[in-house]
Write a protein that holds these residues in place. Sequence first.
Motif, PDB file in Angstrom:
ATOM      1  N   ASP A   1     -10.983  -7.535  -2.010  1.00 41.83           N
ATOM      2  CA  ASP A   1     -10.418  -6.192  -1.966  1.00 41.83           C
ATOM      3  C   ASP A   1     -10.106  -5.721  -3.378  1.00 41.83           C
ATOM      4  N   PHE A   2     -10.475  -4.469  -3.701  1.00 45.08           N
ATOM      5  CA  PHE A   2     -10.273  -3.939  -5.053  1.00 45.08           C
ATOM      6  C   PHE A   2      -8.799  -3.907  -5.436  1.00 45.08           C
ATOM      7  N   TYR A   3      -7.934  -3.565  -4.498  1.00 42.10           N
ATOM      8  CA  TYR A   3      -6.493  -3.527  -4.798  1.00 42.10           C
ATOM      9  C   TYR A   3      -5.973  -4.936  -5.094  1.00 42.10           C
ATOM     10  N   GLU A   4      -6.494  -5.908  -4.353  1.00 43.55           N
ATOM     11  CA  GLU A   4      -6.100  -7.303  -4.584  1.00 43.55           C
ATOM     12  C   GLU A   4      -6.559  -7.773  -5.961  1.00 43.55           C
ATOM     13  N   ILE A   5      -7.761  -7.369  -6.367  1.00 47.59           N
ATOM     14  CA  ILE A   5      -8.304  -7.776  -7.676  1.00 47.59           C
ATOM     15  C   ILE A   5      -7.387  -7.303  -8.802  1.00 47.59           C
ATOM     16  N   LEU A   6      -6.943  -6.039  -8.720  1.00 45.75           N
ATOM     17  CA  LEU A   6      -6.088  -5.488  -9.790  1.00 45.75           C
ATOM     18  C   LEU A   6      -4.615  -5.791  -9.578  1.00 45.75           C
TER      19      LEU A   6
ATOM     20  N   VAL B   1      -2.496  -4.333  -7.296  1.00 42.05           N
ATOM     21  CA  VAL B   1      -1.702  -3.123  -7.062  1.00 42.05           C
ATOM     22  C   VAL B   1      -1.720  -2.785  -5.572  1.00 42.05           C
ATOM     23  N   SER B   2      -0.788  -1.951  -5.162  1.00 44.08           N
ATOM     24  CA  SER B   2      -0.738  -1.520  -3.766  1.00 44.08           C
ATOM     25  C   SER B   2      -1.622  -0.292  -3.574  1.00 44.08           C
ATOM     26  N   LYS B   3      -1.891   0.055  -2.315  1.00 44.53           N
ATOM     27  CA  LYS B   3      -2.763   1.186  -2.021  1.00 44.53           C
ATOM     28  C   LYS B   3      -2.158   2.529  -2.430  1.00 44.53           C
TER      29      LYS B   3
ATOM     30  N   ILE C   1      -2.720   1.958 -11.824  1.00 45.34           N
ATOM     31  CA  ILE C   1      -4.042   1.335 -11.685  1.00 45.34           C
ATOM     32  C   ILE C   1      -4.652   1.072 -13.064  1.00 45.34           C
ATOM     33  N   LYS C   2      -4.498   2.038 -13.971  1.00 46.53           N
ATOM     34  CA  LYS C   2      -5.037   1.884 -15.318  1.00 46.53           C
ATOM     35  C   LYS C   2      -4.348   0.737 -16.057  1.00 46.53           C
ATOM     36  N   LYS C   3      -3.024   0.651 -15.951  1.00 42.89           N
ATOM     37  CA  LYS C   3      -2.282  -0.421 -16.619  1.00 42.89           C
ATOM     38  C   LYS C   3      -2.668  -1.786 -16.055  1.00 42.89           C
ATOM     39  N   ALA C   4      -2.848  -1.843 -14.725  1.00 38.97           N
ATOM     40  CA  ALA C   4      -3.217  -3.114 -14.093  1.00 38.97           C
ATOM     41  C   ALA C   4      -4.597  -3.565 -14.553  1.00 38.97           C
ATOM     42  N   TYR C   5      -5.530  -2.616 -14.668  1.00 39.90           N
ATOM     43  CA  TYR C   5      -6.873  -2.972 -15.132  1.00 39.90           C
ATOM     44  C   TYR C   5      -6.842  -3.455 -16.585  1.00 39.90           C
ATOM     45  N   ARG C   6      -6.078  -2.779 -17.420  1.00 41.13           N
ATOM     46  CA  ARG C   6      -5.996  -3.174 -18.831  1.00 41.13           C
ATOM     47  C   ARG C   6      -5.428  -4.596 -18.968  1.00 41.13           C
ATOM     48  N   LYS C   7      -4.467  -4.910 -18.115  1.00 48.09           N
ATOM     49  CA  LYS C   7      -3.864  -6.245 -18.146  1.00 48.09           C
ATOM     50  C   LYS C   7      -4.897  -7.306 -17.767  1.00 48.09           C
ATOM     51  N   LYS C   8      -5.686  -7.034 -16.712  1.00 48.22           N
ATOM     52  CA  LYS C   8      -6.720  -7.981 -16.277  1.00 48.22           C
ATOM     53  C   LYS C   8      -7.827  -8.092 -17.325  1.00 48.22           C
TER      54      LYS C   8
ATOM     55  N   ALA D   1     -13.684  -2.841  -9.796  1.00 45.13           N
ATOM     56  CA  ALA D   1     -12.555  -2.330  -9.021  1.00 45.13           C
ATOM     57  C   ALA D   1     -11.975  -1.068  -9.667  1.00 45.13           C
ATOM     58  N   TYR D   2     -11.843  -1.102 -10.986  1.00 42.78           N
ATOM     59  CA  TYR D   2     -11.272   0.062 -11.678  1.00 42.78           C
ATOM     60  C   TYR D   2     -12.205   1.266 -11.621  1.00 42.78           C
ATOM     61  N   GLU D   3     -13.523   1.030 -11.704  1.00 47.19           N
ATOM     62  CA  GLU D   3     -14.497   2.125 -11.666  1.00 47.19           C
ATOM     63  C   GLU D   3     -14.366   2.919 -10.372  1.00 47.19           C
ATOM     64  N   VAL D   4     -14.024   2.248  -9.282  1.00 40.93           N
ATOM     65  CA  VAL D   4     -13.863   2.921  -7.982  1.00 40.93           C
ATOM     66  C   VAL D   4     -12.464   3.522  -7.840  1.00 40.93           C
ATOM     67  N   LEU D   5     -11.434   2.745  -8.108  1.00 40.75           N
ATOM     68  CA  LEU D   5     -10.062   3.186  -7.857  1.00 40.75           C
ATOM     69  C   LEU D   5      -9.584   4.242  -8.847  1.00 40.75           C
ATOM     70  N   SER D   6     -10.244   4.365  -9.995  1.00 41.22           N
ATOM     71  CA  SER D   6      -9.850   5.387 -10.969  1.00 41.22           C
ATOM     72  C   SER D   6     -10.517   6.729 -10.685  1.00 41.22           C
ATOM     73  N   ASN D   7     -11.465   6.752  -9.758  1.00 40.29           N
ATOM     74  CA  ASN D   7     -12.170   7.984  -9.381  1.00 40.29           C
ATOM     75  C   ASN D   7     -11.633   8.456  -8.040  1.00 40.29           C
ATOM     76  N   PRO D   8     -10.952   9.619  -7.975  1.00 42.33           N
ATOM     77  CA  PRO D   8     -10.323  10.064  -6.724  1.00 42.33           C
ATOM     78  C   PRO D   8     -11.276  10.112  -5.535  1.00 42.33           C
ATOM     79  N   GLN D   9     -12.524  10.604  -5.737  1.00 43.09           N
ATOM     80  CA  GLN D   9     -13.477  10.691  -4.634  1.00 43.09           C
ATOM     81  C   GLN D   9     -13.889   9.301  -4.147  1.00 43.09           C
ATOM     82  N   LYS D  10     -14.204   8.416  -5.074  1.00 41.24           N
ATOM     83  CA  LYS D  10     -14.628   7.077  -4.688  1.00 41.24           C
ATOM     84  C   LYS D  10     -13.470   6.301  -4.064  1.00 41.24           C
TER      85      LYS D  10
END
Length: 386
Positions: free
Chosen positions: A5-10, A12-14, A21-28, A53-62
Amino acid sequence: MTKRDFYEILGVSKDASAEEIKKAYRKKAIQYHPDKNPGNKEAEEKFKEAAEAYEVLSNPQKKQRYDQFGHAGMGGAGGGFSQHDMSMDDIFSMFGDIFGGGFGGGFSGFGGFGSSRSQGRRVHRGSDLRIKVTLTLNEIANGVEKKLKVKKYVACTHCQGTGAQNGSDYETCSTCRGSGHVTRITNTLLGQMQQTTVCPTCNGEGQTIRNKCTHCQGEGVVREEEVISVRIPAGVGEGMQLNVSGKGNTGRRGGVNGDLLVVIQEESHPDLIRDGNNLIYNLFLSMPDFILGTTAEIPTVEGKVKVKIEAGTQPEKILRLRGKGLPDVNGYGKGDLLVRIHAWAPRKISPEERKMLEKLQQSPNFQNTPGAGDKNFFEKMRDMFE
């Protein structure tokens, strides 16, 4: 292997915000960055996994499609990239700004890590393509997979997209020594001024080609027709735009692909009118049908249904067939089918019919004396939507 799950990878919660989300990705990304984990294949995979995971969760449509359909929604119109199809340079070119290292990526000046990667080296991104797709009401109601013929730039098969006649024809740019940029120092009255610009010899690529591919003239791409399969979800509307990631023009010389933007157009239906997720059907009845009652056949997107019209039904009455409209594109149920009943009168009648109508016209039951409970059309419409 099942994708995580993308949220699990980063972590963060849904309901996490875009900034969280951006801070979590930078940390990983810092944790698994290849410069910090040289030769560690597991760290490299986790680095790519976090980028996907970030490529999807950082895009509102995706993100919206992922929240609705999960990983299954990423293979069609939502389209995130696959970590196995992306190189490190692709990731740095897309998200390099997060690390503070410019377009070329790297961690210089961020978190204390140096980078062996070239700073500012240009990675070409292919342009996006826009195509209009016309859908019938039935296709909108059920969702559809369309095979689209698109003329676009694709990687040259003769040089595998490198632009060089063969692999050894690439060499490091002698002007910038592979960095993609040059630095000039100018003496001014205030002292020395340093200016960094794109290398004029290699145009920021860091490499030059001795022998260019004769089929693509060194560009690495050629124009061809490609058939692209796009899954369009149910409930889309006129003017809505779907993004198919990576299906646009291929980037020059091994660059990043652009996206395919699919713009929805609706084909008008012969009987049904769309109003948001609701559908409207105009039913015309004769006066005997209003008075005596009848059974009417009503078209829906699922086929025809029979509706009983009670005796004494008044013109402009609105019947609601619940759940017979269109599905919400975000999965929040279905609209209704509103049947507006109108009076229809023949333009010509026979002498016998005229005599019968004139007799009825004088009957007490046919006098125009509406009761207090009778409502006009606009009052009925107001009540329907309240």
